[in-house]
Motif scaffolding. Structure first.
Motif, short mmCIF file in Angstrom:
data_model
loop_
_atom_site.label_atom_id
_atom_site.label_comp_id
_atom_site.label_asym_id
_atom_site.label_seq_id
_atom_site.Cartn_x
_atom_site.Cartn_y
_atom_site.Cartn_z
N THR A 66 0.86 -1.18 0.00
CA THR A 66 0.00 0.00 0.00
C THR A 66 0.90 1.23 0.00
O THR A 66 1.63 1.47 0.96
CB THR A 66 -0.92 0.01 1.23
N VAL A 67 0.84 1.98 -1.09
CA VAL A 67 1.69 3.16 -1.25
C VAL A 67 0.88 4.40 -0.86
O VAL A 67 -0.16 4.69 -1.46
CB VAL A 67 2.21 3.30 -2.69
N SER A 68 1.36 5.14 0.14
CA SER A 68 0.69 6.35 0.61
C SER A 68 1.31 7.57 -0.05
O SER A 68 2.50 7.57 -0.38
CB SER A 68 0.82 6.47 2.13
N PRO A 69 0.51 8.63 -0.25
CA PRO A 69 1.08 9.85 -0.82
C PRO A 69 2.09 10.48 0.13
O PRO A 69 2.03 10.29 1.34
CB PRO A 69 -0.14 10.76 -1.02
N SER A 70 3.01 11.22 -0.44
CA SER A 70 3.97 11.95 0.36
C SER A 70 3.34 13.28 0.81
O SER A 70 2.14 13.50 0.63
CB SER A 70 5.24 12.20 -0.46
N THR A 71 4.12 14.16 1.40
CA THR A 71 3.60 15.44 1.88
C THR A 71 3.31 16.39 0.71
O THR A 71 3.88 16.26 -0.37
CB THR A 71 4.60 16.11 2.83
N MET A 72 2.43 17.35 0.96
CA MET A 72 2.02 18.30 -0.07
C MET A 72 3.19 19.20 -0.49
O MET A 72 3.93 19.71 0.33
CB MET A 72 0.86 19.15 0.46
N THR A 73 3.36 19.33 -1.81
CA THR A 73 4.38 20.23 -2.34
C THR A 73 3.82 21.23 -3.35
O THR A 73 4.48 22.21 -3.69
CB THR A 73 5.51 19.45 -3.03
N LYS A 74 2.58 20.98 -3.83
CA LYS A 74 2.03 21.86 -4.87
C LYS A 74 0.52 21.74 -4.88
O LYS A 74 -0.06 20.84 -4.26
CB LYS A 74 2.59 21.49 -6.24
N LEU A 75 -0.12 22.69 -5.59
CA LEU A 75 -1.57 22.70 -5.73
C LEU A 75 -1.96 22.53 -7.20
O LEU A 75 -1.20 22.89 -8.10
CB LEU A 75 -2.15 24.02 -5.22
N ALA A 76 -3.16 22.01 -7.41
CA ALA A 76 -3.75 21.94 -8.75
C ALA A 76 -5.16 22.50 -8.65
O ALA A 76 -5.91 22.17 -7.73
CB ALA A 76 -3.78 20.51 -9.26
N VAL A 77 -5.52 23.39 -9.59
CA VAL A 77 -6.83 24.03 -9.54
C VAL A 77 -7.58 23.79 -10.84
O VAL A 77 -6.98 23.74 -11.92
CB VAL A 77 -6.71 25.55 -9.27
N SER A 78 -8.90 23.59 -10.72
CA SER A 78 -9.75 23.43 -11.89
C SER A 78 -11.02 24.24 -11.65
O SER A 78 -11.77 23.97 -10.69
CB SER A 78 -10.09 21.96 -12.11
N LEU A 79 -11.26 25.25 -12.49
CA LEU A 79 -12.45 26.11 -12.37
C LEU A 79 -13.27 26.05 -13.65
O LEU A 79 -12.73 26.04 -14.75
CB LEU A 79 -12.05 27.56 -12.10
N THR A 80 -14.58 25.99 -13.47
CA THR A 80 -15.49 25.97 -14.62
C THR A 80 -15.73 27.38 -15.13
O THR A 80 -15.88 28.32 -14.35
CB THR A 80 -16.83 25.33 -14.21
N SER A 81 -15.75 27.55 -16.44
CA SER A 81 -16.02 28.85 -17.07
C SER A 81 -17.15 28.68 -18.09
O SER A 81 -17.22 27.64 -18.76
CB SER A 81 -14.75 29.35 -17.76
N PRO A 82 -18.07 29.64 -18.19
CA PRO A 82 -18.08 30.95 -17.49
C PRO A 82 -18.76 30.87 -16.12
O PRO A 82 -19.41 29.88 -15.80
CB PRO A 82 -18.88 31.81 -18.45
N GLN A 83 -18.62 31.95 -15.35
CA GLN A 83 -19.31 32.11 -14.08
C GLN A 83 -20.06 33.44 -14.10
O GLN A 83 -19.91 34.24 -15.03
CB GLN A 83 -18.31 32.07 -12.92
N ILE A 84 -20.90 33.69 -13.08
CA ILE A 84 -21.72 34.92 -13.03
C ILE A 84 -21.22 35.80 -11.89
O ILE A 84 -21.03 35.33 -10.76
CB ILE A 84 -23.21 34.57 -12.84
N ASN A 85 -21.03 37.08 -12.17
CA ASN A 85 -20.56 38.05 -11.19
C ASN A 85 -21.51 38.11 -9.98
O ASN A 85 -22.74 38.13 -10.13
CB ASN A 85 -20.48 39.44 -11.83
#
Length: 211
Positions: free
Chosen positions: A151-170
């Protein structure tokens, strides 16, 4: 004439190798016990991979590969350099990093030196998963009960990944699938990450306020 030729009768022992005696007991009369007989291992029919069942992505452990006969005895005559190919673990997602044993990628033969039927090598796994590690020399392998489950566990956090839906409403909360994911160095989701101890600041190229 009162004598049984046990050789021609095909007397055979299958089990744990070693030294032991054999006793022949008649229904009536006195039993006879042989002198000590050494039973050596049979031919190598499989490999067994052993090691630790847990590992951290990017970390290493020493795995042991043992040549065995059909009964699981170590075949001590299986010696010297053997080309062993490992499989059963996947590459990490980002960047794609292939697991290795003794510095050689899974899927590519690496030379391991066997002494009395046993060899070792350093294994590094990169993808967080439940891996079943198999080894083969091209003729015999470990897929008949000799694989290593890790069982391989993830290591510590080193970076982020973001995903946003477009378009959005103000002025309206974003809709759709919008995620921010903590990743380790190999792209595995860092499940132990908490923003409470590592605050995240959100900025934008637009003019306005973010809540």
């Amino acid at each position: 004439s009162g004598v049984a030729n046990l050789t021609s009768l095909g007397l055979k022992f299958t089990g744990t190798s070693g030294a032991g005696t054999f006793t022949f007991t008649p229904a009536s009369g006195t039993a006879a016990t042989s002198s000590s007989v050494t039973v050596n291992p049979g031919a190598a029919t499989k490999l067994a991979v052993t090691g630790t069942g847990t590992q951290t992505a990017g970390g290493s452990q020493t795995v042991t590969v043992t040549a065995q006969d059909a009964s699981g005895n170590t075949v001590t005559t299986y010696t010297g350099a053997k080309n062993i190919t490992f499989s059963g673990a996947a590459a990490s997602p980002s960047p794609a990093t292939t697991p290795t044993v003794a510095g050689t990628n899974f899927g590519t033969a690496t030379s391991l030196t066997f002494t009395a039927g046993v060899a070792t090598g350093s294994m590094i796994l990169y993808k967080a998963e439940s891996a079943t590690v198999n080894a083969t020399d091209g003729t015999i392998n470990s897929n008949t009960g000799g694989t290593l489950n890790v069982t391989v566990s993830p290591s510590t956090m080193t970076k982020l990944a973001v995903s946003l839906t477009s378009p959005q409403i103000n002025g309206t909360a974003f809709t759709g699938t919008n995620t921010l994911t903590a990743l380790d160095a190999y792209g595995n989701t860092a499940t132990g990450f908490s923003a409470a101890g590592n605050n995240i600041t959100v900025t934008t190229t637009l003019t306005g306020a973010i809540t």
